[in-house]
Design a protein around this motif. Sequence first.
Motif, PDB file in Angstrom:
ATOM      1  N   GLN A 188       0.846  -1.195   0.000  1.00 46.56           N
ATOM      2  CA  GLN A 188       0.000   0.000   0.000  1.00 46.56           C
ATOM      3  C   GLN A 188       0.878   1.241   0.000  1.00 46.56           C
ATOM      4  N   VAL A 189       0.574   2.170  -0.879  1.00 50.06           N
ATOM      5  CA  VAL A 189       1.264   3.459  -0.935  1.00 50.06           C
ATOM      6  C   VAL A 189       0.209   4.540  -0.813  1.00 50.06           C
ATOM      7  N   PHE A 190       0.367   5.402   0.175  1.00 51.13           N
ATOM      8  CA  PHE A 190      -0.562   6.519   0.381  1.00 51.13           C
ATOM      9  C   PHE A 190       0.206   7.813   0.232  1.00 51.13           C
ATOM     10  N   THR A 191      -0.377   8.785  -0.457  1.00 49.13           N
ATOM     11  CA  THR A 191       0.176  10.137  -0.502  1.00 49.13           C
ATOM     12  C   THR A 191      -0.947  11.110  -0.178  1.00 49.13           C
ATOM     13  N   GLY A 192      -0.667  12.025   0.730  1.00 46.71           N
ATOM     14  CA  GLY A 192      -1.676  12.996   1.152  1.00 46.71           C
ATOM     15  C   GLY A 192      -1.225  13.731   2.391  1.00 46.71           C
ATOM     16  N   ALA A 193      -2.135  13.914   3.319  1.00 49.61           N
ATOM     17  CA  ALA A 193      -1.851  14.668   4.543  1.00 49.61           C
ATOM     18  C   ALA A 193      -0.888  13.884   5.443  1.00 49.61           C
ATOM     19  N   PRO A 194       0.119  14.569   6.022  1.00 50.52           N
ATOM     20  CA  PRO A 194       1.086  13.888   6.882  1.00 50.52           C
ATOM     21  C   PRO A 194       0.462  13.160   8.074  1.00 50.52           C
ATOM     22  N   ASP A 195      -0.567  13.757   8.704  1.00 50.22           N
ATOM     23  CA  ASP A 195      -1.168  13.075   9.861  1.00 50.22           C
ATOM     24  C   ASP A 195      -1.925  11.815   9.443  1.00 50.22           C
ATOM     25  N   VAL A 196      -2.468  11.798   8.229  1.00 51.81           N
ATOM     26  CA  VAL A 196      -3.147  10.601   7.731  1.00 51.81           C
ATOM     27  C   VAL A 196      -2.104   9.526   7.409  1.00 51.81           C
TER      28      VAL A 196
END
Length: 187
Positions: A109-117
């Motif tokens: 899984q690779v997520f990019t977005g808000a640092p806290d998320v």
Amino acid sequence: MRRPLAFGTCAGIAAVAVTLAGCDIPEPGGDDGTTAEPQTRTVTRTKPEPKLPPEPKPAQVVDACPYLPTAEAERANGQGVSEVRTSTEKPHPTCFFYRPDGEVQLTTQVFTGAPDVATGIVDRAAPVDTSNPTEQPAGWSGGYLADRDGAVYAVAKQGTAVVVTTNQSQSVKARTVASDIIATLGL
């Protein structure tokens, strides 16, 4: 003898006058001249938990994962891959690699977005309280867990999270895959 008495009396009266004069000066407070009582207030600031996306689910069969070649997944995990499926997330779908018997052997899984998320996703996969801490590759931080059922390696850097789960009990396999993904995507 009178002089000392008169002098003492005058000095006493002067001291009382100065004391009373000081009492007539109102301290800052209310508009009516009353003295304001000091107030103590405790403020606790808590940052709300980030809203995490749901756990990824396989949605479609594909020829290959867009950021991890099948041959590399087979080499790193030590098992043949019979099928690859991806989720619907953009820009990087989660990839599910299946064994010939139909069981999932590796998930990336690779997520990019808000640092806290991103941090929340890593903590969901490898909770801070129960996982081993890691800072590999350089600049990334997170945790890993391993038991007889498999292993997880999860790291975040700024607004990006990479989570790898494997059916192998050696976390080094999941770490190898996570490092390969980070290098391939240039994260």
